[in-house]
Enzyme design. Structure first.
Site, PDB file in Angstrom:
ATOM      1  N   HIS A 110       0.592  -0.306   3.734  1.00  0.00           N
ATOM      2  CA  HIS A 110       2.048  -0.080   3.692  1.00  0.00           C
ATOM      3  C   HIS A 110       2.683  -0.132   5.086  1.00  0.00           C
ATOM      4  CE1 HIS A 110       1.854   0.722  -0.539  1.00  0.00           C
ATOM      5  NE2 HIS A 110       1.048   1.755  -0.380  1.00  0.00           N
ATOM      6  N   ASP A 149      -5.134  -3.155  -4.588  1.00  0.00           N
ATOM      7  CA  ASP A 149      -4.736  -1.753  -4.707  1.00  0.00           C
ATOM      8  C   ASP A 149      -3.676  -1.629  -5.825  1.00  0.00           C
ATOM      9  OD1 ASP A 149      -4.701   0.859  -2.601  1.00  0.00           O
ATOM     10  OD2 ASP A 149      -2.884   0.665  -3.821  1.00  0.00           O
ATOM     11  N   HIS A 151      -0.993  -0.038  -5.687  1.00  0.00           N
ATOM     12  CA  HIS A 151       0.335  -0.088  -5.068  1.00  0.00           C
ATOM     13  C   HIS A 151       0.554  -1.454  -4.419  1.00  0.00           C
ATOM     14  CE1 HIS A 151      -0.915   4.217  -4.985  1.00  0.00           C
ATOM     15  NE2 HIS A 151       0.328   4.397  -5.433  1.00  0.00           N
ATOM     16  N   ASP A 238      -7.440   2.567  -6.623  1.00  0.00           N
ATOM     17  CA  ASP A 238      -6.557   3.413  -7.436  1.00  0.00           C
ATOM     18  C   ASP A 238      -6.071   2.743  -8.730  1.00  0.00           C
ATOM     19  OD1 ASP A 238      -5.206   1.782  -5.676  1.00  0.00           O
ATOM     20  OD2 ASP A 238      -4.076   3.379  -4.705  1.00  0.00           O
TER      21      ASP A 238
HETATM   22 ZN   LIG Z   1      -2.754   2.567  -3.395  1.00  0.00          ZN
END
Ligand SMILES: [Zn+2]
Ligand SMILES: [Zn+2]
Length: 450
Positions: A110, A149, A151, A238
């Site tokens: 991120h 991931d 996200h 995740d």
């Molecule tokens: Zn993540």
């Protein structure tokens, strides 16, 4: 035939945490490490463990504009996490190991090009720092980053948005249902790099079968045509069905098959917060798959075959999504990108960025110089307000690898001119083509070379 050698680095970062009860914690790695040792994996001839070197301040500044300086945005843990990826990449490029897995924290995907603080548990983008190191020091041309991931890897996307030589593919839980709320199909990269960013948003509840369908029908065909010199996997665990942050239904077997198909040169750990029920199984399955070993016995205690099934309606939706994205990829060199506008020879876009961990709001005006001889340099004006009242404006100039001399000179002139400005607190020049980096503090009148 020699054994496949997989290099591993474990770095749990005992002295770094956002807070004592935060889900991004050292135990994420400790349970995996215990499992790997108990199963005797670390003693196998196919596995080699390495000690990470530190990434240098220069390595970080080649990739990021850290405000005010790299030292204020990083701790030793960040330099080790990024350095671990570099250590394994060096070994792979030298042919000393076939592939590797950097099991490190803090995570990185991120973290964007400009860094004012921590977002989504990340300050420094470990994979991006490693990729820019490989291109600068080893002359690698084309790199693919596959982000698995749950996200969206918005930081990695931001860093390589305008770069036609870095393919970024991210599948993730739909941004309408999860942080960071981005990663939609229409996010396809800048005008010089159209469809070198590919996003695959997936509905909550997505299973192994759907994920493997995407790999077989979208990711592998695109990789085959892109022909990267190096494949990086931003390996977030995740998507696992027990993860407390995500809502997907991926199993350890699903992750292993994914890894076997992708054949990444280097996997770098990103998220994954089910410390006991997912991470030890998923990470072990990935390590076995990387080493070409049998992973069929790695199974979560509460899993049974056939536990998760897609409906035919969801499968049809997924097929349409994949077909649509493939069309963008096929038309990548003939499509004119419409998002953003061109003013006075610059392609402009405005960005609003929120730092959820550090409560910072950032507004960016990003301008790409349109050039007929190269991909053009970037000029980024970034203005922030911190939650506790501090505010300021910086100017960041980034010259890409392979830039023409006109662009390099123009960016250097803009930097010199801006030094007299009263508008900016700090000014940065990052010339990747000559690996020349500069920073300037306008109030103190001081210049430095990171
Ligand atoms: Zn993540
Ligand atoms: Zn140029």
């Amino acid at each position: 035939m020699r054994c496949k050698q997989t290099g591993l680095i474990f770095f749990p970062a005992f002295d770094w945490a956002i807070s004592p009860t935060h889900p991004e914690r050292e135990e994420r790695l400790l349970y995996t490490r215990d499992q790997i040792f108990e199963e005797g994996i670390i003693d196998l001839p196919q596995i080699a463990e390495f000690t990470p070197q530190l990434a240098s301040i220069h390595d970080i500044a080649r990739t990021h504009f850290c405000v005010p300086q790299v030292e204020s945005q990083t701790t030793e843990a960040h330099l080790i996490a990024a350095g671990a990826a570099i250590t394994l990449a060096d070994q792979i490029v030298a042919g000393l190991i076939d592939n590797g897995f950097a099991l490190v924290r803090p995570p990185g995907h991120h973290a964007m090009r400009v860094v004012h603080g921590n977002r989504g548990f990340c300050n420094i983008n470990n994979e991006a720092v490693m990729v820019e190191y490989l291109r600068s020091r080893h002359g690698l041309k084309r790199v693919a980053i596959i982000d698995t991931d749950v996200h969206h890897g918005d930081g990695t996307q931001d860093i390589f948005w305008h770069d036609p030589d870095v393919l970024f593919i991210s599948f993730h839980q739909d941004g309408r249902t999860l942080y960071p709320g981005t990663g939609f199909i229409y996010e396809l990269g800048g005008p010089c790099a159209y469809a070198r960013t590919i996003n695959i948003p997936l509905p909550p509840g997505t299973t192994d079968d759907s994920l493997l369908y995407i790999v077989d029908n979208l990711i592998l065909p695109v990789l085959e045509e892109f022909r990267p010199d190096f494949i990086v996997n931003s390996a977030g665990q995740d998507n696992h069905y027990t993860d407390p942050l995500g809502s997907m239904r991926i199993t350890a077997q699903g992750y292993a098959r994914l890894t076997e198909k992708l054949r990444p040169d280097l996997a770098v750990l990103e998220g994954g917060y089910a410390i006991e029920t997912a991470l030890p199984y998923v990470n072990m399955a990935i390590i076995l798959a990387l080493a070409g070993l049998d992973y069929s016995n790695v199974r979560e205690p509460d899993f049974w075959p056939g536990r998760f099934k897609e409906t035919s309606q969801r499968t049809e939706q997924l097929k349409r999504l994949v077909d649509g994205l493939l069309k963008h990829w096929k038309n990548r060199d003939t499509t004119l990108t419409g998002r953003g506008k061109t003013v006075n020879g610059y392609y402009e876009r405005e960005k609003l960025i929120f730092y959820d961990t550090d409560y910072i709001e950032e507004h960016q005006t990003e301008k790409l110089r349109i050039c007929s001889n190269c991909t053009g340099y970037l000029s980024i004006e970034s203005e922030v307000s911190h939650g506790f009242g501090q505010a300021g404006k910086v100017l960041c100039l980034s010259v890409p690898f392979g830039a023409c001399s006109k662009c390099r000179n123009e960016a250097a002139d803009l930097y010199t001119g801006a030094k007299k400005s009263v508008v900016y607190n700090y000014i940065y020049l990052q010339d990747k083509s000559s690996d020349y980096l500069l920073g300037y503090d306008t109030k103190a009148g001081k210049e430095w070379r990171p």
